[in-house]
Design an enzyme around this catalytic site. Structure first.
Site, PDB file in Angstrom:
ATOM      1  CE  LYS A  99      -3.939  -2.232   2.285  1.00  0.00           C
ATOM      2  NZ  LYS A  99      -3.299  -3.528   2.658  1.00  0.00           N
ATOM      3  NE  ARG A 100       6.371   0.673   0.899  1.00  0.00           N
ATOM      4  CZ  ARG A 100       6.313  -0.192   1.897  1.00  0.00           C
ATOM      5  NH1 ARG A 100       5.148  -0.411   2.498  1.00  0.00           N
ATOM      6  NH2 ARG A 100       7.386  -0.845   2.300  1.00  0.00           N
TER       7      ARG A 100
END
Length: 281
Positions: A99-100
């Protein structure tokens, strides 16, 4: 420049051959304890290797949760690298759940960590957060295209807190979640048999008929199993787009470890329930 087969094509083939099930690799401390393992790097390695050994021949996708490896520092990341390598070598696709989300050179560096072909953490796809603006994902989108990788963009997540952002209405009358879906549909225009840019859409959200989920890309659907959604819910939630859904099960399978036979049996049950729930043809 070397041309790589796009992630969407590889995913479509894996789903057709193995079914669409995605199993998480989520070695959080309580699960390690349930398995009779210590909450340390040795336990982390044993857990991850067991899941890959048990299931790599029967699932389309593994989804390791990066945070549960990162919490052990560099030694945990080394285990994650090995897990990715072994899973991909065994024929499963790897979706890194990290979930960058950032901007500019920082987003580019995150993309290089997971989407550059010669990176030790190279994964077939990566989850990303667009909430610094969809355009902030441009470095990841560009590198994914170059590497034949994919992205799964947070769009309509099942956590209650997500609504304050994803349901917020823009000046044009469309909410933020719908806007993300529209961006992804544009990325996937003309791609066959499936685009490489997917959305994360919770399987627990109920009726989503007001959203256009047919983005010509995959829809990662967390929430099946322990979070309360069932395979039978998928057609009702996703409608005509259900053919492109990748249902994610984590704890519903993992709680049956460390017994390899029990892990396989649980996975096979979910796979059969999903097969029975989805339309044929």
């Amino acid at each position: 420049m070397t041309s790589y087969e796009p992630f969407g094509a590889r995913l479509r083939r894996a789903m057709d051959e193995r079914g669409p099930l995605c199993v998480g690799i989520d070695p959080h401390s309580s699960l390690l304890t349930e398995w009779g393992l210590d909450d340390d790097v040795a336990g982390l390695e044993r857990f991850s290797r067991t899941v890959v050994e048990a299931l790599s021949d029967r699932v389309a996708v593994f989804k390791p949760q990066s945070a549960f490896f990162e919490r052990f520092g560099s030694r945990g990341v080394a285990v994650l690298e090995k897990t990715v390598e072994e899973a991909r070598a065994a024929g499963a696709l790897v979706l890194m759940d990290a979930k960058r989300g950032d901007i500019g050179s920082t987003m580019a560096a995150y993309a290089e960590a997971f989407l550059r072909k010669d990176s030790p953490l190279f994964s077939d796809a990566l989850t990303v957060s667009p909430y610094l603006g969809y355009g902030s994902l441009s470095p990841a989108i560009a590198l994914a295209r170059e590497s034949g990788a994919g992205l799964f963009v947070l769009a309509l997540t099942s956590n209650p807190e997500g609504g304050e952002v994803q349901h917020a209405v823009r000046a044009d009358g469309r909410n933020v979640g719908a806007t993300m879906l529209a961006h992804l549909a544009a990325e996937n225009t003309g791609e066959e048999p499936l685009g490489s840019f997917g959305a994360v859409v919770g399987a627990t959200l109920g009726d989503l008929s007001s959203y256009d989920l047919d983005i010509n890309g995959p829809l990662l659907a967390p929430g099946v199993g322990a979070q309360g959604a069932t395979p039978a819910d998928l057609p009702r939630v996703f409608g005509a787009a259900v053919r492109n859904v990748v249902p994610n099960v984590s704890r519903g399978v993992l709680r049956h470890g460390p017994d390899i036979g029990a892990l396989r049996a649980s996975t096979d049950r979910f796979a059969e329930e999903i097969r029975a729930a989805l339309p044929t043809g």
